[in-house]
Write an enzyme that holds these catalytic residues in place. Structure first.
Site, PDB file in Angstrom:
ATOM      1  N   GLU A 142       0.666  -1.251  -0.079  1.00 33.63           N
ATOM      2  CA  GLU A 142       0.071   0.093  -0.034  1.00 33.63           C
ATOM      3  C   GLU A 142       0.824   1.229   0.221  1.00 33.63           C
ATOM      4  O   GLU A 142       1.876   1.515   0.879  1.00 33.63           O
ATOM      5  CB  GLU A 142      -0.835   0.116   1.157  1.00 33.63           C
ATOM      6  N   GLU A 147      -1.974  11.956   2.641  1.00 33.43           N
ATOM      7  CA  GLU A 147      -2.934  11.508   3.758  1.00 33.43           C
ATOM      8  C   GLU A 147      -2.758  12.498   4.778  1.00 33.43           C
ATOM      9  O   GLU A 147      -1.691  12.977   5.038  1.00 33.43           O
ATOM     10  CB  GLU A 147      -2.478  10.150   4.156  1.00 33.43           C
TER      11      GLU A 147
END
Length: 626
Positions: A142, A147
């Site tokens: 991932e 973010e």
């Protein structure tokens, strides 16, 4: 590596030395995907299941999102992806409505560029992200490109892998590495690089947004952030040059193989609320805490009761582009380069002419097949001013039997012409030599007269001479019934490639023209089952061969799939003898067709022994002469 491929590589290398212009940026990134504005949705689908991160959110489908105004196209043509900012909720009910889109395809290594006009602002309870993930987490990895949570104003780049993967190698970057272990051994934290302030949230939006670029390669992963006023010219022009990008925000490279830890990634963009991360650190972000003992509950209370604060919790995307290595950029200026490659599947045009002649009560069919084929043509040309360098390679197609015409040297390394004509004369009855070690060897045959079943396979042998062959000699019989041998030239090895899906012309000829001549008598199971070797006094007959074509004669050998050359020579003459003998100790030469399950002759031997009476041998040679 095949010799043809090596020649092509060598040709390209030589051209690059002679004309440096054609070697220009062979590793440049070339555009693979380009999605702009509302067209982005053509390559994504809406995720409307429960949030895997346990967020206080309700992901809606596309039709609902469009009707509710959560998804729309702006006046400037960009794509708006927002959240509900009107409805007050209850903590025990469904979470705040939002959207999560996922790419329809999975992607691998390359350069990923996203132009963002606006991202969710620095708002308590929010957890926006633009990220990629493989189908099997964490095995396929991932990559969290963008973010942040709550009042974020600095982007956090996070990687998650299986096992252990330390990236604390001290590589130069503008961000700060706060965790170097990407593997699941560190829990769900992953390896984290925190960017500079202004790389996300409200400060990002105040700059008019910007561009994030991620270069994902086998050994490393780099991520850059460019404010709107500092986007590299090569990115704007659509010809990205990573060497001009400067120091990345994150340079992640370490103990694990990135090629193995990150595979088949899909793109995801979403905005959730609270959840494992934002809810867990809600009290540490300067956000209002309603229950000091439960930061998650405090987060949910805030999100449920304050819809208006989420008006700016939206994404506005201008474009998403994916570049990959492997292309050659066009060269401008006085030097020009052109490279073209054509790969033609094997094509064959066959013409067959058949003629029947009758002599002494026998018949022979002469079938000539002309095959023209061209395969695997590779052309590389380069132009520098008025000079031209060209390399042309043509590989002649061969049949599945790996045949090589006698007029072409199989070991010749020079380029051959585009077309090749090979003529086959079939239905030529001859006795091909066999190895003494073969199962059908005749040197140690049984002299049992009761063995009466034998299969003689008519085959086609190549003749080295290009001149007309009027007859094919048979083995010369010895007067003392000893074994006679006929030497055979070894075939040239074939280096030509056979196309996987091209039909063998040799197979077609064999299917039409191969005949068998059988000596029959009452079968004896006792002796037949014991050995497949024929007795040594069988009469081998061959029909007359008359050829007016200046083409070689061939023997197609079914079991060994090789061509054997038989020397041309004028056969001896004998007076005809009676071809039929009756009685218990006799053999009949009456021929009948058969399809042997195990061919007697393989065509790769060095000699053959045949013992026969002088009269029988004379009969054989007489038929060949006639």
């Amino acid at each position: 590596m095949s010799s043809s491929l090596m020649r092509r590589v060598g040709s390209l290398a030589a051209s690059a030395i002679i004309f440096p212009g054609i070697a220009h940026a062979a590793s440049n990134y070339k555009l693979k995907e380009s999605w702009e504005g509302e067209k982005i949705l053509n390559h994504f689908h809406f995720f409307d299941n429960a949030d895997p991160t346990n967020g206080f959110v309700t992901y809606v489908n596309q039709s609902y999102a469009e009707s509710a105004g959560l998804v729309k196209t702006t006046d400037s043509g960009s794509l708006y992806l927002g959240v509900d900012y009107e409805n007050v909720l209850t903590v025990d009910g469904p979470g705040r409505e939002s959207v999560r889109i996922e790419s329809n395809e999975y992607y691998d290594q390359g350069l990923y560029v996203v132009d963002i006009q606006h991202m969710p602002g620095s708002i308590c309870g929010t957890w926006p992200a633009f990220w990629t993930v493989g189908p099997d987490w964490p095995t396929d990895g991932e990559i969290d490109i963008i973010e942040g949570v709550n009042k974020h104003d600095a982007n956090k780049i996070v990687l998650h892998t299986s096992d252990t993967c330390d990236v604390g190698g001290g590589y130069k970057m503008t961000g700060d590495m706060t965790s170097s272990e990407c593997g699941e051994a560190s829990g769900t934290i992953g390896c984290v690089v925190q960017g500079k302030q202004g790389s996300s949230g409200d400060p990002f939006n105040e700059q008019g947004g910007g561009v994030y670029a991620m270069e994902w390669q086998e050994k490393y992963l780099k991520i850059w952030y460019f404010p709107r006023s500092s986007i590299p010219e090569s990115l704007t022009a659509g010809t990205p040059d990573v060497s001009s990008f400067g120091t990345p925000m994150a340079h992640l490279q370490g103990s694990c193989n990135f090629k193995e830890r990150f595979t088949h990634q899909k793109l995801i963009l979403d905005t959730t609320f609270c959840g494992d991360w934002a809810g867990g650190v809600f009290g540490d972000s300067g956000c209002p805490v309603s229950d000091p003992s439960d930061p998650m509950l405090s987060c949910k209370n805030y999100v449920a009761e304050n819809p208006a604060v989420y008006k700016n919790a939206y994404w506005e995307l201008n474009s998403i582009k994916i570049y990959q290595l492997g292309g050659t950029a066009e060269v401008e200026g006085t030097q020009s380069a052109a490279a073209e490659s054509t790969a033609a599947e094997a094509t064959a045009a066959e013409t067959t002419a058949a003629a029947t002649q009758t002599a002494n009560g026998g018949s022979i069919e002469e079938i000539t097949t002309s095959t023209h084929s061209v395969t695997r043509t590779k052309t590389v040309s380069a132009t520098h001013s008025t000079e031209t360098a060209a390399v042309t390679e043509t590989a002649a197609a061969t049949t599945a039997a790996a045949s090589v015409a006698s007029e072409v040297d199989a070991t010749n390394t020079q380029p051959v012409s585009k077309t090749k004509s090979t003529s086959y004369v079939t239905s030529t009855t001859t006795l091909c030599p066999v190895e003494s070690s073969q199962a059908a060897a005749t040197e140690s045959v049984s002299r049992t007269k009761t063995t009466s079943y034998v299969t003689i396979t008519t085959t086609l042998c190549p003749v080295e001479s290009l001149q007309t062959a009027n007859a094919v000699p048979s083995a010369k019989a010895s007067t003392d019934a000893a074994a006679a041998t006929t030497p055979a030239a070894e075939p040239h090895p074939s280096n030509a490639e056979t196309p996987a899906d091209s039909k063998s012309s040799a197979d077609a000829v064999t299917a039409q023209a191969t005949k068998t001549t059988i000596a029959v008598n009452t079968p004896n199971p006792a002796t037949d089952s014991a050995s497949s070797v024929p007795p040594d006094s069988i009469v081998y007959t061959a029909p007359e061969v008359t050829s007016s074509s200046s083409v070689p004669l061939f023997t197609i050998v079914s079991s060994s799939s090789q061509f054997v050359t038989v020397p041309t020579a004028a056969p001896s003459s004998f007076e005809p003898t009676d071809a039929v003998r009756d009685g218990a100790d006799s053999y009949s030469t009456a021929a009948s067709p058969t399809t042997p399950s195990n061919p007697v002759f393989t065509g790769v031997g060095s000699k053959v022994s045949i013992s026969a009476s002088v009269a029988i041998a004379a009969f054989v040679m007489l038929l060949l002469v006639n």
